[in-house]
Design a protein around this motif. Sequence first.
Motif, PDB file in Angstrom:
ATOM      1  N   ILE A  67      -5.691 -20.082  -2.232  1.00 15.94           N
ATOM      2  CA  ILE A  67      -4.251 -19.534  -2.347  1.00 15.94           C
ATOM      3  C   ILE A  67      -3.880 -19.440  -3.724  1.00 15.94           C
ATOM      4  O   ILE A  67      -4.082 -20.486  -4.518  1.00 15.94           O
ATOM      5  CB  ILE A  67      -3.624 -20.550  -1.633  1.00 15.94           C
ATOM      6  CG1 ILE A  67      -3.796 -20.693  -0.093  1.00 15.94           C
ATOM      7  CG2 ILE A  67      -1.911 -20.346  -1.622  1.00 15.94           C
ATOM      8  CD1 ILE A  67      -2.994 -21.744   0.541  1.00 15.94           C
ATOM      9  N   ARG A  68      -3.467 -18.233  -4.025  1.00 18.48           N
ATOM     10  CA  ARG A  68      -2.974 -17.895  -5.412  1.00 18.48           C
ATOM     11  C   ARG A  68      -1.595 -18.495  -5.837  1.00 18.48           C
ATOM     12  O   ARG A  68      -0.790 -18.508  -4.666  1.00 18.48           O
ATOM     13  CB  ARG A  68      -2.936 -16.373  -5.703  1.00 18.48           C
ATOM     14  CG  ARG A  68      -4.337 -16.036  -5.687  1.00 18.48           C
ATOM     15  CD  ARG A  68      -4.541 -14.450  -5.974  1.00 18.48           C
ATOM     16  NE  ARG A  68      -3.714 -13.512  -5.216  1.00 18.48           N
ATOM     17  CZ  ARG A  68      -3.935 -13.045  -4.215  1.00 18.48           C
ATOM     18  NH1 ARG A  68      -5.038 -13.233  -3.656  1.00 18.48           N
ATOM     19  NH2 ARG A  68      -3.053 -12.460  -3.504  1.00 18.48           N
ATOM     20  N   LYS A  69      -1.173 -18.741  -6.964  1.00 17.97           N
ATOM     21  CA  LYS A  69       0.140 -19.351  -7.407  1.00 17.97           C
ATOM     22  C   LYS A  69       1.088 -18.034  -6.818  1.00 17.97           C
ATOM     23  O   LYS A  69       0.912 -17.046  -6.927  1.00 17.97           O
ATOM     24  CB  LYS A  69       0.281 -19.484  -8.718  1.00 17.97           C
ATOM     25  CG  LYS A  69      -0.543 -20.666  -9.270  1.00 17.97           C
ATOM     26  CD  LYS A  69      -0.402 -20.854 -10.920  1.00 17.97           C
ATOM     27  CE  LYS A  69      -0.870 -22.208 -11.331  1.00 17.97           C
ATOM     28  NZ  LYS A  69      -0.929 -22.279 -12.741  1.00 17.97           N
ATOM     29  N   GLY A  70       2.343 -18.729  -6.294  1.00 14.72           N
ATOM     30  CA  GLY A  70       3.477 -17.607  -5.935  1.00 14.72           C
ATOM     31  C   GLY A  70       3.126 -17.003  -4.511  1.00 14.72           C
ATOM     32  O   GLY A  70       4.202 -16.162  -4.270  1.00 14.72           O
ATOM     33  N   GLU A  71       2.203 -17.009  -3.873  1.00 13.96           N
ATOM     34  CA  GLU A  71       1.971 -16.221  -2.590  1.00 13.96           C
ATOM     35  C   GLU A  71       2.249 -17.038  -1.595  1.00 13.96           C
ATOM     36  O   GLU A  71       2.506 -18.319  -1.544  1.00 13.96           O
ATOM     37  CB  GLU A  71       0.461 -15.811  -2.854  1.00 13.96           C
ATOM     38  CG  GLU A  71      -0.408 -16.826  -2.097  1.00 13.96           C
ATOM     39  CD  GLU A  71      -1.833 -16.227  -1.852  1.00 13.96           C
ATOM     40  OE1 GLU A  71      -2.025 -14.933  -1.512  1.00 13.96           O
ATOM     41  OE2 GLU A  71      -2.862 -16.887  -1.613  1.00 13.96           O
ATOM     42  N   SER A  72       2.640 -16.338  -0.513  1.00 10.51           N
ATOM     43  CA  SER A  72       2.897 -17.022   0.821  1.00 10.51           C
ATOM     44  C   SER A  72       1.819 -17.127   1.766  1.00 10.51           C
ATOM     45  O   SER A  72       1.044 -15.775   1.671  1.00 10.51           O
ATOM     46  CB  SER A  72       4.257 -16.448   1.385  1.00 10.51           C
ATOM     47  OG  SER A  72       4.048 -14.995   1.560  1.00 10.51           O
ATOM     48  N   PHE A  73       1.310 -17.875   2.246  1.00 10.29           N
ATOM     49  CA  PHE A  73       0.085 -18.191   3.043  1.00 10.29           C
ATOM     50  C   PHE A  73       0.107 -18.831   4.545  1.00 10.29           C
ATOM     51  O   PHE A  73       0.684 -19.822   4.566  1.00 10.29           O
ATOM     52  CB  PHE A  73      -0.810 -18.930   2.105  1.00 10.29           C
ATOM     53  CG  PHE A  73      -2.336 -18.983   2.556  1.00 10.29           C
ATOM     54  CD1 PHE A  73      -3.134 -17.940   2.136  1.00 10.29           C
ATOM     55  CD2 PHE A  73      -2.876 -19.697   3.564  1.00 10.29           C
ATOM     56  CE1 PHE A  73      -4.568 -18.017   2.293  1.00 10.29           C
ATOM     57  CE2 PHE A  73      -4.131 -19.761   3.829  1.00 10.29           C
ATOM     58  CZ  PHE A  73      -4.988 -18.888   3.362  1.00 10.29           C
ATOM     59  N   ARG A 119      11.389 -17.360  -2.840  1.00 11.81           N
ATOM     60  CA  ARG A 119      11.172 -16.037  -3.698  1.00 11.81           C
ATOM     61  C   ARG A 119      12.001 -16.572  -5.027  1.00 11.81           C
ATOM     62  O   ARG A 119      11.486 -16.274  -5.961  1.00 11.81           O
ATOM     63  CB  ARG A 119      11.697 -14.907  -3.017  1.00 11.81           C
ATOM     64  CG  ARG A 119      11.504 -13.477  -3.857  1.00 11.81           C
ATOM     65  CD  ARG A 119      11.593 -12.536  -3.008  1.00 11.81           C
ATOM     66  NE  ARG A 119      12.926 -12.590  -2.005  1.00 11.81           N
ATOM     67  CZ  ARG A 119      12.668 -12.557  -0.657  1.00 11.81           C
ATOM     68  NH1 ARG A 119      11.493 -12.677  -0.171  1.00 11.81           N
ATOM     69  NH2 ARG A 119      13.796 -13.016   0.379  1.00 11.81           N
ATOM     70  N   GLU A 120      13.206 -17.140  -4.933  1.00  7.79           N
ATOM     71  CA  GLU A 120      13.912 -17.262  -6.004  1.00  7.79           C
ATOM     72  C   GLU A 120      13.334 -18.412  -7.026  1.00  7.79           C
ATOM     73  O   GLU A 120      13.318 -18.310  -8.194  1.00  7.79           O
ATOM     74  CB  GLU A 120      15.201 -17.866  -5.409  1.00  7.79           C
ATOM     75  CG  GLU A 120      16.402 -16.924  -4.878  1.00  7.79           C
ATOM     76  CD  GLU A 120      17.267 -17.445  -4.140  1.00  7.79           C
ATOM     77  OE1 GLU A 120      17.535 -18.745  -4.495  1.00  7.79           O
ATOM     78  OE2 GLU A 120      18.146 -16.767  -3.399  1.00  7.79           O
ATOM     79  N   ALA A 121      12.697 -19.678  -6.196  1.00 12.86           N
ATOM     80  CA  ALA A 121      12.058 -20.395  -7.056  1.00 12.86           C
ATOM     81  C   ALA A 121      10.726 -20.048  -7.644  1.00 12.86           C
ATOM     82  O   ALA A 121      10.047 -20.833  -8.527  1.00 12.86           O
ATOM     83  CB  ALA A 121      11.887 -21.801  -6.121  1.00 12.86           C
ATOM     84  N   GLY A 122      10.039 -19.130  -7.070  1.00 12.59           N
ATOM     85  CA  GLY A 122       8.790 -18.827  -7.397  1.00 12.59           C
ATOM     86  C   GLY A 122       7.477 -19.916  -6.811  1.00 12.59           C
ATOM     87  O   GLY A 122       6.727 -19.928  -7.453  1.00 12.59           O
ATOM     88  N   THR A 123       7.831 -20.302  -5.729  1.00 15.13           N
ATOM     89  CA  THR A 123       7.047 -21.462  -5.221  1.00 15.13           C
ATOM     90  C   THR A 123       6.068 -20.580  -4.526  1.00 15.13           C
ATOM     91  O   THR A 123       6.014 -19.791  -3.907  1.00 15.13           O
ATOM     92  CB  THR A 123       7.918 -22.365  -4.404  1.00 15.13           C
ATOM     93  OG1 THR A 123       9.008 -22.811  -5.083  1.00 15.13           O
ATOM     94  CG2 THR A 123       7.031 -23.623  -3.787  1.00 15.13           C
ATOM     95  N   THR A 124       4.869 -21.711  -4.284  1.00 20.98           N
ATOM     96  CA  THR A 124       3.576 -21.078  -3.446  1.00 20.98           C
ATOM     97  C   THR A 124       4.185 -21.667  -2.038  1.00 20.98           C
ATOM     98  O   THR A 124       4.388 -22.866  -2.152  1.00 20.98           O
ATOM     99  CB  THR A 124       2.363 -21.634  -3.894  1.00 20.98           C
ATOM    100  OG1 THR A 124       2.091 -21.146  -5.161  1.00 20.98           O
ATOM    101  CG2 THR A 124       1.124 -21.106  -2.783  1.00 20.98           C
ATOM    102  N   LEU A 125       4.063 -20.891  -0.976  1.00 21.98           N
ATOM    103  CA  LEU A 125       4.411 -21.357   0.455  1.00 21.98           C
ATOM    104  C   LEU A 125       3.022 -21.407   1.324  1.00 21.98           C
ATOM    105  O   LEU A 125       2.546 -20.434   1.612  1.00 21.98           O
ATOM    106  CB  LEU A 125       5.383 -20.362   0.676  1.00 21.98           C
ATOM    107  CG  LEU A 125       6.030 -20.650   2.155  1.00 21.98           C
ATOM    108  CD1 LEU A 125       6.566 -22.231   2.280  1.00 21.98           C
ATOM    109  CD2 LEU A 125       7.111 -19.866   2.861  1.00 21.98           C
ATOM    110  N   VAL A 126       2.761 -22.396   1.914  1.00 23.91           N
ATOM    111  CA  VAL A 126       1.833 -22.388   2.805  1.00 23.91           C
ATOM    112  C   VAL A 126       2.583 -23.062   4.353  1.00 23.91           C
ATOM    113  O   VAL A 126       3.272 -24.093   4.440  1.00 23.91           O
ATOM    114  CB  VAL A 126       0.738 -23.500   2.685  1.00 23.91           C
ATOM    115  CG1 VAL A 126      -0.286 -23.469   3.412  1.00 23.91           C
ATOM    116  CG2 VAL A 126       0.289 -23.039   1.064  1.00 23.91           C
TER     117      VAL A 126
END
Length: 227
Positions: free
Chosen positions: A31-37, A190-197
């Motif tokens: 999982i890449r940084k910043g992507e949603s998975f 999106r605002e925080a630039g977090t990776t979401l799983v």
Amino acid sequence: MANILSVRNLSKTYQSGTSELHVLQDITFDIRKGESFAIVGPSGSGKTTLLGLCAGLDKADTGSIELCGTKLETLNGDQRALLRNEHVGFIFQDYQLLPTLTALENVMVPMELRGVKEGDVLALELMERVGLGERIHHYPSQLSGGEQQRVALARAFSNNPSILFADEPTGNLDEETGDRVVSLLFDLNREAGTTLVIVSHDMELADKCDNILRLKGGKIMEETSHP
């Protein structure tokens, strides 16, 4: 883009009476940084077990997990807890709010564990952001399911996590309330630039993510990406 989570040849087996239950078998993905998975699959496919392993809540039998640049198998329980507190946020199907704390106090818990100063100011901002600025002094028992999950959202983002794990975040909510929580989740992410799983059986929710991993019987059936 760098990987924030790398899983290699992961397997997990539980003893069930005299037999062994192979919950996960040879799981590999990045999982890449910043992507949603999204991790999807039928009940019993191993998706919640996989989420727990990736977050360091449990240990695999074989294989390796690298989370935020650290190999989890090299850490003891306290070290994994410290890593989670520094980098990880959680959202659960059953909210897991502390019943003796107000909504605002629940949001402040991760910040207090990290010694963040003026955490109440940030907590109040997050409560306003999720539309609960007037409910900060209410206890979980005084809030609806949707309101409790929005408090949990605010709490999850309060320690500015690098990666956020959401286990069936809309599982206990009606469709309209679930849609609102999902919209907030993706907006905050999106605002925080977090990776979401996200672990879910809801394909409509999964389709909002950049990548989808499909599990069946503890094995990867397919991994797809959205352009």
